[in-house]
Design a protein around this motif. Structure first.
Motif, PDB file in Angstrom:
ATOM      1  N   ASN A   1       0.848  -1.200   0.000  1.00 28.81           N
ATOM      2  CA  ASN A   1       0.000   0.000   0.000  1.00 28.81           C
ATOM      3  C   ASN A   1       0.879   1.244   0.000  1.00 28.81           C
ATOM      4  O   ASN A   1       1.829   1.346   0.768  1.00 28.81           O
TER       5      ASN A   1
ATOM      6  N   HIS B   1      -3.784  -7.274  -4.439  1.00 26.23           N
ATOM      7  CA  HIS B   1      -2.951  -7.879  -3.400  1.00 26.23           C
ATOM      8  C   HIS B   1      -3.194  -9.378  -3.307  1.00 26.23           C
ATOM      9  O   HIS B   1      -2.559 -10.052  -2.503  1.00 26.23           O
TER      10      HIS B   1
ATOM     11  N   SER C   1      -3.970   5.946   0.214  1.00 31.36           N
ATOM     12  CA  SER C   1      -4.467   4.927  -0.708  1.00 31.36           C
ATOM     13  C   SER C   1      -5.597   4.157  -0.033  1.00 31.36           C
ATOM     14  O   SER C   1      -5.762   4.201   1.197  1.00 31.36           O
TER      15      SER C   1
ATOM     16  N   GLY D   1      -5.935   0.986   0.525  1.00 33.85           N
ATOM     17  CA  GLY D   1      -5.439   0.017   1.496  1.00 33.85           C
ATOM     18  C   GLY D   1      -5.045   0.654   2.804  1.00 33.85           C
ATOM     19  O   GLY D   1      -5.287   0.107   3.888  1.00 33.85           O
ATOM     20  N   ASN D   2      -4.423   1.842   2.743  1.00 38.35           N
ATOM     21  CA  ASN D   2      -4.031   2.525   3.969  1.00 38.35           C
ATOM     22  C   ASN D   2      -5.237   3.073   4.716  1.00 38.35           C
ATOM     23  O   ASN D   2      -5.231   3.147   5.945  1.00 38.35           O
TER      24      ASN D   2
ATOM     25  N   VAL E   1      -5.675  -4.592   1.141  1.00 38.49           N
ATOM     26  CA  VAL E   1      -4.491  -4.462   2.008  1.00 38.49           C
ATOM     27  C   VAL E   1      -3.396  -5.375   1.483  1.00 38.49           C
ATOM     28  O   VAL E   1      -3.647  -6.506   1.064  1.00 38.49           O
ATOM     29  N   ASP E   2      -2.143  -4.901   1.497  1.00 38.15           N
ATOM     30  CA  ASP E   2      -1.038  -5.667   0.927  1.00 38.15           C
ATOM     31  C   ASP E   2      -0.689  -6.878   1.779  1.00 38.15           C
ATOM     32  O   ASP E   2      -1.076  -6.993   2.944  1.00 38.15           O
TER      33      ASP E   2
END
Length: 485
Positions: free
Chosen positions: A40, A203, A386, A388-389, A415-416
């Motif tokens: 992310n 991801h 981002s 995801g963050n 999320v990564d």
């Protein structure tokens, strides 16, 4: 290079003093599927925004069909056949599915436009997601998040006046269940074979491994590796991302459980007729599974309502929303304000009825480091992060609270892989301290972290699987069962 569609040379992008991209050199070829991986905040979405013409690059050169494109913007990108399905959906909730078609396809006008738009949408939905059940006249606000994502994807591939040549898919399966995601991946391979360039940002590294002809791996705004299909294993992608491959599953390994000396047992009745009992004990991790849109989110909301109702047995509850845009983030607030929301509302960090700002700042900084929130300062707007963050912020908000029951609606969406491992570890650590988790996930692999899994079908539980029974085959079979066991 005769098959080159769009070429980037030395592309860079800055936002003020923040460098989002640096020296990007890449050629997108006709009829290939490119997987794009990275943690992310690595710059994936920014790069795709430039490709879609949403952002102009700060530096560098863009070529289209071998010709320089100095004025490459959203209109130019669309004229060249570029379509995009961004992670944050762009549908208008107050319009029908057919009316949303007309927003990106203005050629659908004049007498009979609604009929044509509905027919186009239904045709493309059936081509990508056979048996989806949508008619095209539904109001978007009445659709589930999964159905909205399906509509957004179908709209991106629909052809009206100009051919579709390149489609950007940013986390397209993040709200899809395993069955629907497989339908999409099969269509992506077919589309690439038919000459459409497909860019898959995800991801879900297994998806990239299955469908990508090449894999672009990004880190800190740069391309650090381009892997050919024969070398794009999950392990090689993670290695290129600069992360170590560790076992993500806990099956077969003993899990530290809470001290059950003062065990608290929860029970709720959920489902369409409130006839499905969900049980959870102190320190347990309980999973919800099944095809998307089968009542899992509604069951979580029902549990939240019951757990917070005044009276005996009232619990302290935190909820991690699955649709962060609608139910999770406060878009006009900062990152810090979104994370420490409970303190602002008078939580445990309040002193004499006033917010203890020093304690709130300490909580924010501690959780930023603990869960790895990347990007702007914590005083910046939440939308500067981002997707995801943003999801990390919502997860940190829940764990930073004093809740003893955590309800999670697909919390790792977007999320990564590295952060997922951290989240899994945090969930197990907090469960060992006595917190109870109820976890709905569209990723079947994540159910290996659960003590017990309830599989939903048509707003009822069809089967309850213990940890050692929760195989892919058992989940698939229970997902299609019609009646509760």
């Amino acid at each position: 290079m005769s098959d080159a569609l769009i070429r980037f040379e030395g592309i860079g992008k800055t936002f003020g003093r923040v460098r989002a991209l640096a020296d990007i050199d890449f050629t997108f070829m006709r009829g290939e599927c490119v997987g794009i991986a990275g943690h992310n905040g690595a710059g994936k979405s920014t790069l795709m925004a430039i490709l879609a013409g949403v952002y102009a690059p700060t530096q560098g050169r863009i070529e289209v069909d071998g010709q320089a494109a100095p004025h490459y913007d959203a209109n130019a990108a669309r004229d060249k056949g570029v379509r995009c399905v961004f992670q944050e959906l762009s549908l208008c909730a107050n319009l029908t599915v057919a009316e949303n078609m007309c927003i990106v396809h203005p050629q659908l006008r004049g007498r009979g436009w609604r009929r044509r738009a509905t027919a186009l949408m239904r045709e493309k939905l059936e081509e990508i997601f056979p048996g989806n059940g949508l008619k095209g006249n539904e109001l978007v606000s009445d659709l589930t998040l999964t159905q909205q994502q399906m509509v957004e994807i179908a709209r991106g591939f629909t052809v009206t006046d100009a051919p579709v040549r390149l489609v950007i898919l940013d986390e397209p399966t993040s709200s899809l269940d395993a069955h629907t995601a497989e339908q999409l991946l099969a269509f992506v391979r077919t589309a690439a074979q038919n000459g459409i360039t497909c860019l898959l940002i995800t991801h879900m590294l297994g998806e990239i491994e299955r469908v990508a002809d090449r894999v672009m791996v990004m880190r800190d705004g740069s391309i650090v590796s381009v892997l050919p299909r024969e070398a794009s294993s999950r392990a090689s992608i993670i290695q290129a991302m600069g992360q170590h491959l560790e076992a993500e599953k806990t099956s077969g390994a003993p899990r530290v459980t809470a001290d059950r000396g003062n065990e608290r047992h929860f029970r709720w009745n959920v489902g369409a007729r409130k006839n499905t009992a969900i049980d959870a004990s102190r320190g347990e991790i309980v999973g919800f599974a099944g095809l998307a849109g089968q009542g899992q989110t509604e069951a979580l909301l029902s549990i939240y309502e019951a757990a917070t109702r005044r009276g005996a047995g009232r619990a302290k509850v935190a909820f991690v929303a699955g649709d962060r845009g609608r139910d999770g983030v406060f878009p006009v607030w900062s990152i810090a304000e979104n994370l420490d929301l409970r303190w602002l509302l008078g939580g445990a960090k309040a002193r004499r009825g006033l917010v203890d700002f020093a304690a709130a700042r300490a909580v924010v900084q501690a959780w930023r480091a603990r869960i790895g929130i990347r990007g702007a300062s914590m005083n910046a707007g939440i939308l500067s992060l981002s997707g995801g963050n943003q999801q990390k912020v919502l997860f940190a908000r829940a764990l930073a609270s004093d809740a003893d029951l955590i309800l999670m609606d697909d919390p790792t969406r977007g999320v990564d892989v590295g952060t997922k491992r951290d989240i899994y570890r945090l969930v197990h650590d907090e469960a060992a301290k006595g917190r109870t988790f109820i976890w709905y996930t569209t990723e079947n692999e994540e159910l290996s972290h659960c003590d017990r899994t309830y599989v939903f079908r048509s707003a009822a539980v069809t089967r309850v699987l213990q940890a050692d029974e929760c195989t892919e085959e058992a989940l698939l079979a229970a997902s299609f069962e019609e009646h509760a066991a």
